[in-house]
Design a protein around this motif. Structure first.
Motif, short mmCIF file in Angstrom:
data_model
loop_
_atom_site.label_atom_id
_atom_site.label_comp_id
_atom_site.label_asym_id
_atom_site.label_seq_id
_atom_site.Cartn_x
_atom_site.Cartn_y
_atom_site.Cartn_z
N THR A 32 25.45 10.63 -7.86
CA THR A 32 24.62 9.68 -8.60
C THR A 32 25.41 9.18 -9.80
OG1 THR A 32 22.58 10.80 -7.95
CG2 THR A 32 22.48 9.34 -9.86
N GLY A 33 25.64 7.87 -9.83
CA GLY A 33 26.38 7.28 -10.93
C GLY A 33 25.44 6.73 -11.98
N GLN A 34 25.73 7.03 -13.24
CA GLN A 34 24.92 6.51 -14.36
C GLN A 34 25.80 5.58 -15.19
OE1 GLN A 34 23.70 10.30 -16.14
NE2 GLN A 34 21.60 9.90 -15.44
N LEU A 35 25.23 4.41 -15.51
CA LEU A 35 25.94 3.43 -16.33
C LEU A 35 25.65 3.70 -17.80
CD1 LEU A 35 27.66 0.86 -16.51
CD2 LEU A 35 25.53 -0.47 -16.33
N ILE A 36 26.70 3.99 -18.56
CA ILE A 36 26.56 4.28 -19.99
C ILE A 36 27.21 3.14 -20.76
CG2 ILE A 36 27.10 5.92 -21.82
CD1 ILE A 36 27.30 8.09 -19.65
N LEU A 37 26.37 2.40 -21.51
CA LEU A 37 26.85 1.23 -22.23
C LEU A 37 26.80 1.47 -23.73
CD1 LEU A 37 24.89 -1.51 -20.24
CD2 LEU A 37 27.30 -0.90 -19.99
#
Length: 623
Positions: free
Chosen positions: A586-591
């Protein structure tokens, strides 16, 4: 004056080595008529006088004709019955035959004085139509000390048995001795033919080898040999030869030829594709004796135990024969060492041919059975076999049994002595690099035999195997990067882009994908996985200026991997962390906050991740 004395002593030392000589017997027998037997004295070499003794013996005690056992001796002529039987029972101890005891040994240098090459075991000859005689080659080869003083020599006394017309009675004749002195020639050849009339004969030789000033005298007895002289040719219909399959340099080997019929009279000659790398002690006749010097070729075959050559025996029938020349060939292998091909991580062993070692042990062991001790040393070459380096504890990481001492040469095939490579051998990695560069390593084994000379000393003889190629290929199995994640985070709100999602309590866009690595190699833990990610940009090349990251979860269990969009390579995984496999991540986008961004509805941002799977092995096979 002192210097001159030292030089003279040095010369004496030089001339007290051993030598080899061939000493054939010279006898003359004449053909006469029916039932009486007599003898004629043999010619004598280096002798002032000679005597001839004649005895008769009978193989069967039941003889009806009493006159058949009579012996008549005349001063000038001998009468005997022509024997047509080419395969009678041989004379025995009752006829005066001695037990053979030759025990000569010569490997590079003479080691034990004695007979090293016997006369031909059997000869079948055709009498000349005019002289009624045939010439038999009964030469033998003797290993002896190099002689300096008059009286130091080799003396050969021939004994001959002649078959009588009843096909049972053997007449024993002790012929004149043959002797000669040997000075500086280490391998003199004496060609003294033996002339015989039609009949069946056996010969045996008493050989006395005198040492310097008569010291170290050795008495030897040859094997019993057979000669048959017939009045007309007997053609062969086939010929079959036997010879050792594997031969090593500097050792003396023998071959045997057999014909159909057995008493074929054609000339048998031996040849080999070893050409100038073979020296023949006997090249004509049913028995061959030869010594090989090691060819310079490099063996690249993983099945041939040495450099492949041929040996042949050919019989030439008479001009009137319909079958012409007949020949038999056999493949032989010089040196005993196959080439080796292995994978970098394969490990394994390498040894010389077992049967070849057994035969080598036989031909280097003295007749009295004295134990020959051996040492071995493996060597490698990184310049195509031009020069060799001993394997040692500094250059042989992951290699064992590269040198040692053994009691029997056949012990080289035991597990404790065969050359062994571990699966992570540093030496093999170097050999792999050489293979990849197009210059594979070349290997050979160097054997040293310590042979007892019979006087309490030993003589060391060096025997090299052939050169053989060591080719190291890619790892067994393969390592591949089968699938890398592709994340589609869907719609992201403008607020998340402006304000960022880096906060602990902030909801982060997520997407699921797959990462898959396959490693089917044996015992390999040398791979690593890295990746780099470019900046997020839209279709108009506008980018998010603040750093963005993706965190991938559930890799190798509960591991999480983080990569930033700064186009910098990150080491994410390696084989020390765990085994290769397939993971649903599971990839999480951290901005981070992008307060300067000018956003529009429907605007799409994307980034490219480049994945790199590497290994310390020479190659990685693609999936």
């Amino acid at each position: 004056m002192k210097l001159k004395k030292v030089i003279c002593l040095g010369l004496v030392g030089l001339f007290t080595f051993s030598s080899i000589t061939s000493v054939p017997s010279r006898t003359l027998a004449v053909e006469t008529s029916d039932s009486s037997v007599s003898s004629q004295s043999s010619s004598v070499v280096n002798s002032d006088s000679s005597t001839t003794k004649t005895e008769s013996s009978v193989n069967d005690t039941a003889i009806s004709d009493a006159s058949s056992n009579e012996v008549q001796t005349r001063a000038d002529t001998t009468e005997m019955t022509q024997a047509n039987d080419t395969n009678p029972l041989a004379p025995t101890a009752a006829d005066g035959v001695q037990n053979p005891s030759w025990s000569g040994l010569h490997i590079i240098l003479p080691i034990i004085p004695g007979i090293i090459v016997q006369p031909q075991s059997e000869q079948y000859l055709v009498a000349d139509s005019r002289s009624k005689m045939a010439v038999a080659d009964l030469s033998l080869k003797v290993s002896t000390w190099l002689l300096l003083v008059l009286g130091s020599n080799v003396v050969v006394t021939p004994t001959r048995w002649t078959l009588q017309g009843d096909h049972k009675t053997w007449i024993k004749t002790t012929d004149s001795t043959v002797s000669d002195h040997f000075w500086t020639n280490t391998n003199p050849k004496m060609e003294l033919p033996t002339n015989l009339a039609v009949g069946t004969y056996y010969f045996q030789y008493d050989v006395t080898v005198h040492g310097l000033l008569g010291l170290g005298t050795k008495h030897k007895t040859s094997k019993l040999v057979k000669v048959v002289v017939v009045p007309s040719p007997i053609d062969a219909t086939s010929i079959t030869m036997t010879a050792p399959k594997v031969v090593f340099e500097n050792a003396t080997y023998t071959g045997t030829a057999m014909t159909t019929p057995n008493d074929a009279t054609g000339l048998i000659e031996w040849n080999s594709s070893l050409a100038d790398k073979i020296m023949w002690d006997q090249k004509k006749g049913r028995n061959a004796s030869y010594v090989m010097t090691q060819p310079m070729d490099i063996n690249t075959s993983t099945t041939n135990p040495g450099i492949k050559k041929q040996i042949s025996a050919q019989i030439t029938n008479t001009e009137t024969a319909t079958s012409g020349n007949l020949v038999d060939y056999k493949d032989i292998y010089a040196g005993g060492l196959v080439a080796k091909e292995m994978a970098t991580n394969d490990g394994g062993t390498w040894s010389l041919d077992a049967q070849g070692l057994s035969d080598l042990g036989d031909v280097t062991t003295p007749e009295d059975g004295s134990n020959v001790s051996w040492k071995y040393q493996w060597q490698y070459s990184n310049n195509n076999g031009n020069t060799f380096t001993n394997l040692n504890n500094k250059n042989s990481e992951g290699v064992s049994n590269y040198q040692g001492s053994i009691q029997q040469v056949t012990d080289l095939t035991a597990a404790d002595n065969v050359l062994t490579f571990t699966k992570k051998s540093g030496f093999i990695k170097q050999a792999a690099a050489a293979t990849k560069a197009g210059t594979p390593y070349v290997m050979r084994a160097v054997l040293t035999a310590s042979i007892p000379t019979g006087n309490g000393d030993t003589q060391d003889i060096t025997i090299n195997s052939n050169k053989a190629q060591l080719s190291v290929t890619a790892p067994v199995g393969h390592l591949s990067l089968d699938k890398v994640p592709t994340f589609n985070f869907g719609d992201v709100t403008a607020a998340d882009i402006y304000n960022g999602t880096i906060g602990m309590k902030q909801t982060k866009p997520e997407a699921r994908s797959i990462l898959a690595i396959t490693d089917s190699r044996v015992d390999s833990d040398d791979w690593s996985l890295s990746a780099k990610m470019t900046k997020f940009i839209d279709n108009e090349k506008a980018e998010l200026t603040s750093e963005s990251m993706i965190q991938m979860n559930n890799i190798m269990g509960n591991r999480s991997l983080v990569i930033s969009d700064n186009n910098t390579s990150y080491n994410l995984l390696d084989s020390k962390d765990g085994n290769a496999g397939t993971w649903v991540t599971t990839g999480q986008l951290i901005l981070n906050a992008n307060h300067q961004a000018k956003l529009m509805a429907g605007q799409r941002f994307g980034s490219t991740i480049t994945w790199n799977l590497t290994s310390s092995q020479i190659t990685v096979k693609a999936a």
